[in-house]
Scaffold this active site. Structure first.
Site, short mmCIF file in Angstrom:
data_model
loop_
_atom_site.label_atom_id
_atom_site.label_comp_id
_atom_site.label_asym_id
_atom_site.label_seq_id
_atom_site.Cartn_x
_atom_site.Cartn_y
_atom_site.Cartn_z
N ASP A 36 0.82 -1.09 -0.09
CA ASP A 36 -0.09 -0.15 -0.12
C ASP A 36 0.95 1.21 0.02
O ASP A 36 0.79 2.16 0.83
CB ASP A 36 -1.16 0.14 1.37
CG ASP A 36 -1.66 -1.32 1.28
OD1 ASP A 36 -2.26 -1.61 0.38
OD2 ASP A 36 -2.00 -1.82 2.42
N GLU A 212 -11.39 0.24 -3.82
CA GLU A 212 -10.85 0.85 -2.59
C GLU A 212 -9.52 1.47 -2.81
O GLU A 212 -9.40 2.02 -3.88
CB GLU A 212 -10.70 -0.34 -1.52
CG GLU A 212 -9.71 -1.47 -2.07
CD GLU A 212 -9.25 -2.73 -1.50
OE1 GLU A 212 -9.55 -2.69 -0.41
OE2 GLU A 212 -8.41 -3.44 -1.74
#
Ligand code: FUB
Length: 454
Positions: A36, A212
């Site tokens: 991420d 997302e």
């Protein structure tokens, strides 16, 4: 939210600035799992704020799921050598986090008026049975990107979800984006700690399939909302464009296709550095059989003249110039011959040991682009295993380009460093090709040039 009592993360870990730990390319970080990535340029230096996957031990989190207990920050000036500044926020230092969940998921960081605001999601404790459970988004504030960070006592009010991303527009207005099934946006107040008004669901995005990881940039007056989306089986990176940070947005296309390694998630950021755009993303390169242990990667990204984004193909080589005098991990190849060569883990039980190249055919080759040579290179060293001996050639710029060195490897079943003298190599940037000159199996790890004769 009033920050009545701020907590200072006093762990000594953040004070430790580790030396350079990585001089190869993708994955960027080679001694731990990272995921991420949020890339940010602060004071002319690239920082990356990833989340930190760990291998769960008994009793940590949910079996078979993500296990994440803290965040490190890394920086680089050449995008090739990365410095680990250590842990900046750990779940045990955040008063509102349920530390049994190991849920320190995708973070982001932004600078405003000389302060650095680090946003992170995690599962909340349920002390109040009336309170809404699930993920909240917390903030930690520092004077420097590498910390120390002061952690706000409570998560941001009225924000329920994961994957925070912050965008500050030219007029100074800051926006917080996040996800929870849908993608959401809200204005941030001047204090960067509270939202203004009610969160909005971002409209006109694909209805089916998980969305997302929002990440917003502006370029030439176009606002790009980029995000992972499951259109088919696993996530791919897509984008929509609009005229305003809150939309409306129109879907435009795919930035990166589904992972060739079948990593279910991808999570990214787009950042411009020294006049070049880059895409940070993640894959499960060090953990092919368990895609919740991921590793961040970096490749160049290009816009078309009409503002659309060209698809980014994930590479092993990544970006940045490697110095001829560094240990060049040539298994992070950019080009490879069709036959007689493969790339494998050196030790499947210790993936952070990295990869090796295995030759088993005459004229097989592997190529690695963009190596910076200074004048007067005299020798090249190679770390190799050649049980029956072997002969390799190093050529410049093409598999059949000028010969830089011919290396005779002695018979040796252990990793051994062998050196050879090199021909005159013009200073500048060259692509390197290592070519096998016989059929014997030869494994090699790295090559390194030197101005010394040995
Ligand atoms: O890292 C945990 C979650 O996986 C992130 O929050 C999502 O974006 C996905 O990458």
């Amino acid at each position: 939210m009033k920050s009545k009592s701020l907590r200072l993360l006093t762990t000594s870990l953040f004070l430790i600035t580790f030396s350079v730990i990585s001089s190869a390319q993708n994955p960027l970080i080679r001694n731990q799992f990272t995921a991420d990535p949020s890339g940010r340029v602060f004071d002319g230096k690239m920082f990356v704020f990833p989340s930190h996957d760990i291998v769960a031990r008994e009793g940590q989190g949910r079996p078979g799921w993500f296990c994440m207990e803290d965040y490190h920050v890394f920086s680089s000036e050449n995008l090739t050598d990365w410095t680990d500044h250590g842990v900046i926020v750990s779940q045990t230092s955040v008063p509102w986090v349920d530390t049994s969940t190991y849920s320190m998921w995708a973070p982001d960081c932004i600078e405003r008026n000389g302060k650095y605001y680090f946003y992170f999601p995690a599962q909340k404790k349920s002390t109040d049975p009336q309170a809404r459970r699930g993920f909240g988004i917390g903030v930690a504030v520092a004077d420097r990107p590498e910390g120390p960070y002061e952690i706000q006592e409570k998560p941001i009010e009225n924000v329920h979800g994961i994957d925070p991303n912050i965008f500050i527009d030219h007029d100074g207005q800051a926006y917080l984006y996040w996800s929870m099934g849908n993608l959401f946006v809200a204005k941030l107040k001047e204090n960067m700690l509270e939202i203004e008004g009610e969160p909005l669901v971002i409209a006109n995005l694909p209805e089916k399939g998980l969305k997302e990881g929002p990440y917003v940039i502006e370029r030439n007056g176009i606002y790009y909302l980029t995000f992972p989306h499951v259109e088919n089986r696993i996530e791919r990176l897509e984008y929509a464009v609009g005229d305003h940070p809150m939309g409306p947005f129109t879907m435009k296309g795919v930035i990166m296709d589904e992972s060739p390694m079948n990593c279910w998630t991808n999570h990214h950021s787009l950042v411009e550095y020294n006049d070049q755009w880059y895409l940070f993303y993640h894959q499960n390169a060090y953990s092919p059989n368990f895609d919740k242990n991921r590793s961040i990667c970096l490749d160049s990204l290009f816009f078309n003249p009409d503002g659309s984004i060209q698809k980014v193909i994930p590479t092993h080589r990544g970006v940045g110039l490697s110095k001829a005098e560094s240990q060049i991990q040539i298994d992070r190849f950019s080009m490879i011959s069709d036959q007689g060569v493969k790339v494998e883990f050196k030790d499947t039980l210790s993936p952070f040991e990295g990869w090796k190249t295995v030759f088993s055919g005459h004229n097989a080759w592997i190529g690695y682009h963009s190596v910076g040579f200074e004048k007067n290179m005299k020798s090249v060293h190679i770390r190799a295993k050649a049980p029956a001996g072997g002969n390799l050639e190093i050529r410049l710029d093409r598999p059949d380009g000028p010969l830089a060195a011919a290396i005779k490897l002695p018979e040796n079943s252990d990793w051994t460093n062998t050196f050879s003298k090199v021909a005159k190599i013009p200073a500048g940037v060259h692509h390197l090709y290592v070519c096998s000159k016989d059929q014997q199996v030869v494994e090699f790890d790295w090559i390194q040039f030197s101005k010394n004769k040995k």
